[in-house]
Enzyme design. Structure first.
Site, PDB file in Angstrom:
ATOM      1  N   HIS A 225       1.044  -1.425  -0.260  1.00  0.00           N
ATOM      2  CA  HIS A 225      -0.062   0.191  -0.628  1.00  0.00           C
ATOM      3  C   HIS A 225       0.750   1.254   0.230  1.00  0.00           C
ATOM      4  O   HIS A 225       2.155   1.200   0.532  1.00  0.00           O
ATOM      5  CB  HIS A 225      -1.168  -0.161   0.577  1.00  0.00           C
ATOM      6  CG  HIS A 225      -0.467   0.471   2.431  1.00  0.00           C
ATOM      7  ND1 HIS A 225       0.007   1.253   3.424  1.00  0.00           N
ATOM      8  CD2 HIS A 225      -0.482  -0.748   3.680  1.00  0.00           C
ATOM      9  CE1 HIS A 225       0.613   0.571   4.038  1.00  0.00           C
ATOM     10  NE2 HIS A 225       0.720  -0.109   4.421  1.00  0.00           N
TER      11      HIS A 225
ATOM     12  N   ASP B  90      -0.059   4.598   0.862  1.00  0.00           N
ATOM     13  CA  ASP B  90      -1.347   5.646   1.756  1.00  0.00           C
ATOM     14  C   ASP B  90       0.157   5.399   2.834  1.00  0.00           C
ATOM     15  O   ASP B  90       0.228   4.232   3.240  1.00  0.00           O
ATOM     16  CB  ASP B  90      -2.399   4.738   1.742  1.00  0.00           C
ATOM     17  CG  ASP B  90      -3.075   4.086   2.716  1.00  0.00           C
ATOM     18  OD1 ASP B  90      -1.859   3.231   1.711  1.00  0.00           O
ATOM     19  OD2 ASP B  90      -3.627   3.561   3.089  1.00  0.00           O
TER      20      ASP B  90
ATOM     21  N   GLU C 249      -5.211   1.584   2.321  1.00  0.00           N
ATOM     22  CA  GLU C 249      -4.836   0.506   3.556  1.00  0.00           C
ATOM     23  C   GLU C 249      -5.023   0.865   5.322  1.00  0.00           C
ATOM     24  O   GLU C 249      -6.062   0.047   5.134  1.00  0.00           O
ATOM     25  CB  GLU C 249      -3.476  -0.191   2.861  1.00  0.00           C
ATOM     26  CG  GLU C 249      -3.200  -1.467   3.790  1.00  0.00           C
ATOM     27  CD  GLU C 249      -3.129  -1.214   4.972  1.00  0.00           C
ATOM     28  OE1 GLU C 249      -2.863  -2.625   5.936  1.00  0.00           O
ATOM     29  OE2 GLU C 249      -2.238  -0.525   5.447  1.00  0.00           O
ATOM     30  N   GLU C 250      -4.981   1.868   4.853  1.00  0.00           N
ATOM     31  CA  GLU C 250      -4.840   3.086   6.357  1.00  0.00           C
ATOM     32  C   GLU C 250      -5.962   2.924   7.023  1.00  0.00           C
ATOM     33  O   GLU C 250      -6.498   3.022   7.846  1.00  0.00           O
ATOM     34  CB  GLU C 250      -3.345   4.017   6.325  1.00  0.00           C
ATOM     35  CG  GLU C 250      -2.610   3.460   6.082  1.00  0.00           C
ATOM     36  CD  GLU C 250      -2.129   2.963   7.455  1.00  0.00           C
ATOM     37  OE1 GLU C 250      -1.808   2.281   8.300  1.00  0.00           O
ATOM     38  OE2 GLU C 250      -0.293   2.361   7.169  1.00  0.00           O
TER      39      GLU C 250
ATOM     40  N   GLU D  12       5.285  -6.219   4.773  1.00  0.00           N
ATOM     41  CA  GLU D  12       4.784  -5.269   5.738  1.00  0.00           C
ATOM     42  C   GLU D  12       6.007  -4.920   6.408  1.00  0.00           C
ATOM     43  O   GLU D  12       6.526  -6.076   7.091  1.00  0.00           O
ATOM     44  CB  GLU D  12       3.425  -5.482   6.587  1.00  0.00           C
ATOM     45  CG  GLU D  12       2.553  -5.033   5.788  1.00  0.00           C
ATOM     46  CD  GLU D  12       1.460  -3.700   5.879  1.00  0.00           C
ATOM     47  OE1 GLU D  12       2.183  -2.852   6.826  1.00  0.00           O
ATOM     48  OE2 GLU D  12       0.419  -3.530   5.709  1.00  0.00           O
TER      49      GLU D  12
END
Length: 444
Positions: free
Chosen positions: A111, A113, A178-179, A202
Site C-alpha cells: 500500500h 498510503d 489500506e490504512e 509490511e
C-alpha cells in the site's frame, strides 16, 4: 557450488550493489504525500504521481504495467468499504514480469498510503524528506510500507537485470487506502489481480506473518434527556432529565466484561494471535456544561479471530454477541430498557490465516535464514491487505518485511521519527528475490 547456489549468490550481490538505489527509491516514495484519507470525500494527494513514477520505473525494467482508476461500483460488495466509494486521483497499479511458462505466479502487494505525520513539529527531521542517520532511514512511511514497496521493486529489477527469467509470472501491485479500509487491494482483486501466492512486505522484522485478526469499527450511542444540571433531575418516568454520560457507564462495564470473557475462553486461544478484544477509543457526550447530556457516543475498536468469523469471513456473529450482551446487561435499568443503546457499525475487515505448511512460508523462511536471519512464524494483532488477497482474491498471502520494532520492543510504524534499518531494507529485497526464485519454480 551448485548452479542454483550460484544464481542465488549473484542475486544477493546484485541487490547489495543496488543498496544506495534502494535507499534512494524509498526516499523518493516518501517524498510523495500520500497521507490516507479519513472519509470518502477527501481530495486526492500525490497518489497518482507516485503510481506513475513507479509505472515508469517498472516499465523500464521490462514489466507490462497497468495503472487504472476504479469506478464507484467496481468494488466487490462487502461490509469492508462504504457503498459507492470513488477513487478519483487514487489509481491502482499492477505490473507483470512474464515468466517462461509452466511455473507458479507470485505477487508482491503493497500500500502506498501512509498515516498522518502529525504532530510534524515533534519530528527530528521533515517526515516527507527521508534522511539516513546512523544506519536508519527516517521518514513517514519508511517502514509502513514504502520501504517494503521499494524492496519489492528492486528485487524484481535485480532479477531482470541479471537476465533471470522465472518460470512463473512475477507481479507487483501497489494500492491505495489500506490504512483506512483496504479499498485499493479490494479494488485490485475485483479487477482480477491474483496469483498462486503473494507476499505483502509490511514491517515484520523479517518474520513471516501467517495469521491476522479481523477488525470491526463502530459506535454505540446512549440516549439521555436534557435538563438544567444545577437542578435535581426528577423522575425520568415523569419527564425528568437523564444523564446520558452516566447511563453509558453500564454499557462500558458490559463491554469490558465481554472482553474479559473472550480472553478467558479456551475457544479463543490461538497459537499466533492475541485474544479478541473490544476497546472504547473515543467518547463524545453533552451539549453544554450546565445541561444534563442528551446523548453520549462511544467509538469501539473490535478485533476478532478467524474462528469467530461467519461463513463469509465477516463479523456478523461478533456484532450480534456484542449487541446482545449490552442489551442484556442494561435491561434491568428502566431508562436503558425503554431506550436501548443504539449500535452503528462501519469499517469491517475480515481475518485470515495461511497454514504454516504452505510452500510460501517455507520459501520465505528459508530465504531469510540463508541471509543469516532467524525468521519466526508469527501473527499480526491488527490487519493487512494480505487478508483481502487470501480471503477474497484466491491468493494465499503472508507478510514479510523490514523493521517493525525499536530495540525496546515498541513499534516504529505510525510513530514520530518512524524509521527503517537500511540493512533490513536490503535483506528484505534479497529475501523477496530469493523467494521468487523458489516459488515460481515449475510445478510438477
Amino acid at each position: 557450488m551448485t548452479q542454483r547456489q550460484d544464481v542465488e549468490q549473484r542475486v544477493q550481490e546484485e541487490i547489495a550493489r543496488r543498496a544506495d538505489d534502494l535507499v534512494a527509491l524509498t526516499t523518493a516514495l516518501v517524498g510523495f504525500d500520500t497521507t490516507v484519507r479519513g472519509s470518502a470525500g477527501e481530495p486526492a494527494r500525490d497518489e497518482a504521481e507516485l503510481q506513475e513514477f513507479l509505472a515508469g520505473r517498472l516499465r523500464a525494467a521490462g514489466a507490462t504495467v497497468d495503472v487504472w482508476t476504479p469506478k464507484p461500483g467496481d468494488l466487490p460488495e462487502s461490509p469492508q468499504t462504504p457503498p459507492g466509494l470513488g477513487f478519483d486521483g487514487r489509481p491502482q497499479l499492477v505490473a507483470r514480469f512474464p515468466g517462461t511458462g509452466g511455473g507458479r505466479s507470485l505477487l508482491f502487494n503493497g500500500h502506498i498510503d501512509v498515516v498522518s505525520a502529525e504532530p510534524r513539529g515533534d519530528w527530528t527531521s521533515d517526515p516527507f524528506r527521508a534522511e539516513v542517520r546512523d544506519g536508519r532511514l527516517y521518514g513517514r512511511g519508511t517502514c509502513d510500507m514504502k520501504g517494503g514497496i521499494a524492496a519489492a521493486v528492486v528485487a524484481a529489477e535485480a532479477l531482470a537485470a541479471l537476465g533471470i527469467r522465472l518460470p512463473g509470472d512475477l507481479l507487483i501491485n501497489t494500492a491505495t487506502d489500506e490504512e483506512w479500509n483496504g479499498a485499493g487491494t479490494l479494488a485490485s482483486v475485483g479487477y482480477g489481480v491474483r496469483a498462486d501466492a503473494a507476499v505483502v512486505p509490511e514491517p515484520t522484522d523479517l518474520n513471516v506473518v501467517t495469521a491476522q485478526r479481523g477488525i470491526l469499527g463502530g459506535t454505540v450511542t446512549v440516549a439521555g434527556r436534557p435538563g438544567h444540571a444545577e437542578f435535581p433531575p426528577g423522575d425520568w418516568r415523569s419527564g425528568g432529565a437523564v444523564n446520558a454520560i452516566e447511563k453509558t457507564l453500564p454499557v462500558l462495564d458490559a463491554l469490558r466484561e465481554l472482553r474479559e470473557r473472550w480472553a478467558a475462553d479456551p475457544a479463543h486461544r490461538h497459537p499466533l494471535l492475541p485474544p479478541p478484544s473490544i476497546v472504547p477509543t473515543m467518547i463524545k457526550g453533552g451539549e453544554w456544561w450546565v445541561t444534563y447530556p442528551a446523548s453520549c457516543e462511544v467509538c469501539l475498536d473490535v478485533t476478532y479471530l478467524p474462528v469467530q468469523a461467519d461463513g463469509g469471513g465477516w463479523a456478523s456473529r461478533v456484532r450480534t454477541e456484542i449487541e446482545d450482551t449490552v442489551r442484556k446487561a442494561t435491561g434491568s435499568d428502566g431508562w436503558l430498557a425503554a431506550h436501548p443503546p443504539v449500535f452503528a457499525w462501519d469499517t469491517e475487515l475480515a481475518p485470515a490465516e495461511v497454514p504454516a505448511e504452505h510452500a510460501l512460508v517455507g520459501a520465505l523462511s528459508g530465504a531469510a535464514a540463508g541471509l543469516g536471519r532467524a525468521p519466526r512464524v508469527v501473527g499480526e494483532p491488527s490487519w493487512t491487505d494480505a487478508a483481502t488477497l487470501t480471503r477474497f482474491g484466491g491468493t494465499p498471502a503472508v507478510c514479510l518485511g523490514p523493521t517493525a520494532t525499536r530495540p525496546d520492543g515498541s513499534p516504529t510504524l505510525h510513530t514520530v521519527d518512524e524509521y527503517i534499518e537500511v540493512n533490513d531494507l536490503i535483506a528484505t529485497a534479497q529475501t523477496l528475490a530469493l523467494t521468487a526464485l523458489t516459488m515460481t519454480t515449475k510445478t510438477a
